[in-house]
Write an enzyme that holds these catalytic residues in place. Structure first.
Site, PDB file in Angstrom:
ATOM      1  CE  LYS A 199      -3.944  -2.146   2.167  1.00 21.61           C
ATOM      2  NZ  LYS A 199      -5.074  -2.013   3.329  1.00 21.61           N
ATOM      3  CE1 TYR A 243      -9.285  -3.379   0.273  1.00 25.32           C
ATOM      4  CE2 TYR A 243      -8.355  -1.370  -0.855  1.00 25.32           C
ATOM      5  CZ  TYR A 243      -8.580  -2.635   0.051  1.00 25.32           C
ATOM      6  OH  TYR A 243      -6.929  -3.142   0.340  1.00 25.32           O
ATOM      7  CG  ASN A 268      -3.612  -2.089   6.776  1.00 29.64           C
ATOM      8  OD1 ASN A 268      -3.649  -1.883   5.504  1.00 29.64           O
ATOM      9  ND2 ASN A 268      -4.806  -2.792   7.035  1.00 29.64           N
ATOM     10  CG  HIS A 299      -5.258  -6.090  -0.164  1.00 30.93           C
ATOM     11  ND1 HIS A 299      -6.680  -6.156   0.171  1.00 30.93           N
ATOM     12  CD2 HIS A 299      -5.570  -6.960  -1.312  1.00 30.93           C
ATOM     13  CE1 HIS A 299      -7.287  -7.164  -0.588  1.00 30.93           C
ATOM     14  NE2 HIS A 299      -6.664  -7.685  -1.668  1.00 30.93           N
ATOM     15  CD  GLU A 354      -8.873  -9.061  -3.935  1.00 28.23           C
ATOM     16  OE1 GLU A 354      -9.837  -8.550  -2.876  1.00 28.23           O
ATOM     17  OE2 GLU A 354      -7.721  -9.616  -3.284  1.00 28.23           O
TER      18      GLU A 354
HETATM   19  P1  RTP Z   1      -7.054  -5.898   3.189  1.00 30.08           P
HETATM   20  O1  RTP Z   1      -8.727  -6.125   2.671  1.00 30.08           O
HETATM   21  O2  RTP Z   1      -6.654  -4.451   2.972  1.00 30.08           O
HETATM   22  O3  RTP Z   1      -6.089  -6.898   3.238  1.00 30.08           O
HETATM   23  O4  RTP Z   1      -7.160  -6.025   4.843  1.00 30.08           O
HETATM   24  P2  RTP Z   1      -8.094  -6.849   5.730  1.00 30.08           P
HETATM   25  O5  RTP Z   1      -8.606  -8.072   4.977  1.00 30.08           O
HETATM   26  O6  RTP Z   1      -7.305  -7.467   6.822  1.00 30.08           O
HETATM   27  O7  RTP Z   1      -9.197  -5.916   6.397  1.00 30.08           O
HETATM   28  P3  RTP Z   1     -10.864  -5.750   5.457  1.00 30.08           P
HETATM   29  O8  RTP Z   1     -11.723  -6.050   6.512  1.00 30.08           O
HETATM   30  O9  RTP Z   1     -10.811  -6.458   4.163  1.00 30.08           O
HETATM   31  O10 RTP Z   1     -10.813  -4.159   5.536  1.00 30.08           O
HETATM   32  C1  RTP Z   1     -10.151  -3.686   4.380  1.00 30.08           C
HETATM   33  C2  RTP Z   1      -9.249  -2.255   4.769  1.00 30.08           C
HETATM   34  O11 RTP Z   1     -10.194  -1.211   5.137  1.00 30.08           O
HETATM   35  C3  RTP Z   1      -9.451  -0.860   6.315  1.00 30.08           C
HETATM   36  N1  RTP Z   1     -10.168  -0.956   7.486  1.00 30.08           N
HETATM   37  N2  RTP Z   1     -10.488  -0.061   8.479  1.00 30.08           N
HETATM   38  N3  RTP Z   1     -11.472   1.728  10.485  1.00 30.08           N
HETATM   39  C4  RTP Z   1     -12.006   0.633  10.516  1.00 30.08           C
HETATM   40  O12 RTP Z   1     -12.453  -0.109  11.425  1.00 30.08           O
HETATM   41  C5  RTP Z   1     -11.379  -0.380   9.388  1.00 30.08           C
HETATM   42  N4  RTP Z   1     -11.582  -1.846   9.210  1.00 30.08           N
HETATM   43  C6  RTP Z   1     -10.981  -1.762   8.125  1.00 30.08           C
HETATM   44  C7  RTP Z   1      -8.027  -1.525   6.616  1.00 30.08           C
HETATM   45  O13 RTP Z   1      -7.151  -0.545   5.924  1.00 30.08           O
HETATM   46  C8  RTP Z   1      -8.297  -2.806   5.888  1.00 30.08           C
HETATM   47  O14 RTP Z   1      -6.963  -3.217   5.358  1.00 30.08           O
HETATM   48 MG    MG Z   2      -9.872  -7.662   3.089  1.00 26.61          MG
END
Ligand code: RTP
Ligand code: MG
Length: 141
Positions: free
Chosen positions: A11, A51, A114, A117, A128
């Site tokens: 990212k 997203y 973070n 992804h 994707e």
């Molecule tokens: P990613 O898709 O980026 O790999 O991350 P992930 O699966 O660990 O998390 P996901 O639930 O898919 O969320 C996508 C991205 O959204 C942001 N996020 N912010 N503020 C919040 O509560 C929150 N929750 C998610 C994060 O940057 C996450 O990587």
């Molecule tokens: Mg995710």
């Protein structure tokens, strides 16, 4: 375990920190191969589509703002159990909760910035990967 492919994105925060190579080394060290990759600066529309599953979530605008804030490195990783292995290497979404030694624990700033992804299932990985790479630009080996 089966050989899988997964989409990984380094990212904007991690690209700006100049740690693309250090992050890719973690993948290679765990037996994953980079079989496609390039830098891209996403448009807002592209980030919103990528997203799209999170469109109704309260953090969606912050997520899109962040993902278009600078170039990202998109890549396809291939290897045994690549989807789960990548997510294990990444660590928890919130770097404060990520296990020591994971990419997010070592390189991420916050739940928004973070560092990486990773696809979360075979179906989303296929969608994707196709979002960024036609099959002719993927070099399985
Ligand atoms: P990613 O898709 O980026 O790999 O991350 P992930 O699966 O660990 O998390 P996901 O639930 O898919 O969320 C996508 C991205 O959204 C942001 N996020 N912010 N503020 C919040 O509560 C929150 N929750 C998610 C994060 O940057 C996450 O990587
Ligand atoms: Mg995710």
């Amino acid at each position: 375990m089966a050989i899988e492919r997964t989409l990984s994105i380094i990212k904007p925060d991690a690209v700006a920190k100049n740690v693309i190579g250090q992050i890719i080394s973690r993948f290679e060290g765990a037996g994953l191969k980079v079989i496609a990759g390039r830098l891209v600066h996403l448009s807002r529309g592209e980030a919103e589509r990528f997203y799209g599953v999170h469109a109704e979530r309260p953090f969606f605008k912050d997520l899109v703002d962040f993902m278009v804030s600078g170039p990202v490195f998109v890549q396809v990783l291939e290897g045994e159990g690549a989807i789960a292995k990548n997510r294990e290497l990444m660590g928890a979404t919130d770097p404060k909760k990520a296990d020591a030694g994971t990419i997010r624990a070592d390189f991420a700033e916050s739940i928004d910035a973070n560092a990486v992804h990773g696809s979360d299932a075979p179906e989303t990985a296929a969608v994707e990967i196709a979002f960024f790479f036609p099959e002719c630009n993927v070099y399985s080996r």
